[in-house]
Design a protein around this motif. Structure first.
Motif: not given
Length: 635
Positions: A278, A304, A307
């Motif tokens: 990640r 994020l 991922y």
């Protein structure tokens, strides 16, 4: 002896002076809410199996001051299967499902006797999907350059399992040109038994491996963060290094991101497994890292930017599940197989919280002779023990030991414990000429054994100075059945004792049992129990209505019906037996189970429509549900 890697490196390539990392700790200060003095436990509310968590015992003194007494208090956890705790450091055990537990501390000094406790949840991990295995030679994953992977603040997270010796500074992840700007995480084997944290290519400091060990062949969570204030490193969710950042952000070089390798002219190949990588455009805190490190993400989490969970399991593409679509490609060639491709392997990384909030059975250990292993924790069927004795040894008072179908070639000593030893249909104890079950430590009626087949024992059951409860046992082909000595008085009911070469009962009596050599006792019979196949080891009871055949998982009908059907203790619960049932428990190991032979007798009361042993509003509701029903031929 477990080997660990001496060097774990987190490298942030910055055009800046060389940095030296420092170490520090933080301490929570509780809000007073009790009469002084008092003891308080602080720490996380949730702990993940096979991980550690630090709890603090804080003494609130009479003068309002506080004192950390974590190293001098007595620590304990309830139940003890949660793990071990010393000086407030809880090492959680191997679990499948969430367990609600209590951390306890006691403080005794200068007339003070203070206690505190804190409720926690210990959650189990159910790994799924795939990981990538890198060969330490030339394997890599390449992610094309993207500005989304060049943030000012950053967090890099991944799970790694190191396998074999590493090259010097083997790259886990690299987005940095030769001696240029960017970021790198790497693991090295330097031979000095220390973990190393590196900032740029030239300066490194070592950390104590006893605190921050990265062990071979074990999964570890590695995290690096950087913001305008600090660069930090975390191992398994614990901060192990921190240094001030003299720059506002990371300067980047516009190059591809590489997993498992580095600049190809250098010996930077990583050897081991990798999963759940990640990258975030924020510097996450320790609590944020710990909160999600064992959870699967959706890809839509704020901040994020990449991922990769590697759950494709095949092909040449690792898909980025974030909205930035930073997809990567295996090997040197993006669209075809080549020697630099890492291998897809099933993942056992500790990622994925088990869905069940509670164990399948509360306060229960599982045993499975076929699938079990005594190195398991026994708390679910999937992680069952292999031997009954292992479960008995670790069981606490009042627990159940649930034994799954199979033959257990062992002698089982109950060791004075008040517990329920419960067999599932087809559980067999064969001590091969020894004592099948031993009660010789003062066991009383609250030590209960039911639903087992015992065969090929010198004594199927041996009691000395003990009086356990024995129900629904099929005791066949032994030298002796149940033997009782020195004041033993076991309670025996619903059992079948047949074809034993010497004695069925010695020093004890039974009720509502089928006993070949004696019928004395309330409800006892001595008729042939009509096993399906005595010689072949099938001890289901014959029935004209229905008998279960385990091998085919089908019901068949016999020409005869066993006298042991509907012949057990009329006060015992028969509700687990399949219909049609006569409302009375069968004798033998299959009584009150899903494989009990069916009965030709009617249910005792026709008004008990729900067959729960009582006539009440539930039966009226069953009538109301069908009120005014009529057959199709009624006009």
């Amino acid at each position: 002896m477990t080997r660990y890697f001496s060097l774990l490196s987190v490298i942030v390539c910055l055009v800046s002076p060389h940095w030296v990392l420092g170490f520090g700790t933080t301490q929570q200060i509780p809000a007073p809410g009790q009469t002084l003095p008092f003891l308080e436990i602080t720490g996380p509310n949730e702990v993940v199996e096979n991980s550690s968590a630090q709890f603090l015992a804080i003494l609130h003194n009479q003068d309002g001051s506080t004192q950390d007494v974590s190293t001098v208090v007595s620590w304990n956890t309830t139940p003890s299967v949660v793990g071990t705790i010393q000086a407030g450091l809880l090492i959680a055990g191997d679990l499948d499902h969430a367990i609600h537990a209590t951390v306890q501390a006691q403080y005794h000094v200068e007339g003070l006797d203070l206690q505190a406790e804190k409720g926690i949840s210990v959650v189990g991990i159910c790994p799924t999907g795939f990981a990538l295995q890198f060969d330490g030679q030339d394997d890599l994953v390449r992610v094309p350059r993207s500005v989304s992977l060049e943030p000012g603040d950053i967090t890099i997270e991944m799970w790694v399992k190191i396998q074999g010796d590493q090259r010097y500074h083997a790259r886990l992840l690299r987005k940095c040109a030769d001696f240029g700007n960017g970021y790198i995480t790497c693991v090295s084997h330097g031979g000095d038994n220390r973990i190393q944290v590196r900032i740029d290519f030239f300066v490194a400091i070592a950390a104590d491996p006893k605190q921050n060990a990265i062990y071979r062949d074990q999964w570890h969570h590695v995290t690096a963060t950087c913001d305008k204030d600090y660069v930090k490193m975390y191992i398994d969710g614990i901060e192990v290094a921190s240094v001030s950042n003299p720059r506002d952000s990371i300067p980047h070089t516009p190059v591809d991101l590489i997993l498992g390798n580095g600049v190809e002219s250098y010996l930077e190949a990583y050897k081991g497994m990798m999963d759940d990588v990640r990258i975030w455009n924020v510097a996450r805190t320790e609590s944020q890292i710990r909160e999600t490190m064992n959870n699967r993400l959706t890809g839509s989490e704020p901040g994020l930017v990449a991922y990769w969970n590697f759950d494709e399991g095949q092909g040449q593409v690792v898909h980025d599940l974030s909205s930035f679509a930073n997809h990567g490609y295996l090997g040197s060639k993006s669209s075809e197989l080549d020697a630099a491709d890492p291998v897809w392997v099933p993942s056992d990384a500790p990622v994925g919280i088990c869905e069940d909030e509670e164990p399948e059975w509360v306060n229960t250990y599982h045993v499975d002779a076929v699938l079990g292993n005594d190195d398991n924790n026994g708390l679910t069927h999937r992680r069952a023990f292999a031997t009954i004795q292992k479960a008995v040894d670790v069981a606490e008072e009042g627990w159940t030991v649930l034994v799954w179908p199979g033959t257990y070639y062992e002698e089982v000593d109950l060791k004075g414990k008040a517990l329920l030893l419960q067999g599932q249909p087809g559980a067999v104890i064969d001590s091969q000429g020894g004592f099948g079950l031993t009660f010789a430590a003062g066991e009383q009626a609250d030590t209960q054994v039911s639903n087992f087949i015992l065969l090929n024992n010198y004594a199927a059951v041996f009691c000395a100075g003990s009086s356990p409860t024995l129900r629904n046992l099929t005791i066949v082909n032994n030298r002796n059945g149940i033997t009782a000595y020195t004041g033993s008085s076991p309670t025996i009911s619903n059992c079948i004792l047949w074809n034993n070469t010497q004695n069925d009962l010695i020093g004890c009596t039974a009720v509502y049992c089928c006993v070949q050599d004696i019928a004395a006792g309330e409800g006892n019979i001595s008729q042939d129990p009509l096993f399906a196949d005595l010689a072949g080891g099938d001890f289901h009871l014959k029935s004209r209505i229905g008998r279960y055949v385990s091998a085919t998982q089908q019901w068949v009908q016999d020409d005869l019906t066993s006298p042991c059907i509907d012949a057990g203790d009329p006060s015992d619960d028969p509700s687990a037996e399949p219909l049609p049932s006569g409302g009375r428990i069968n004798m033998g190991a299959y009584g009150n189970t899903s494989e009990a032979s069916q009965s030709p007798n009617p249910w005792p009361n026709a008004a008990d429509l729900t067959h729960d042993g009582r006539v009440n509003l539930a039966d009226l509701a069953a009538i109301a549900e069908q009120w005014l029903w009529k057959a199709s031929w009624i006009q």
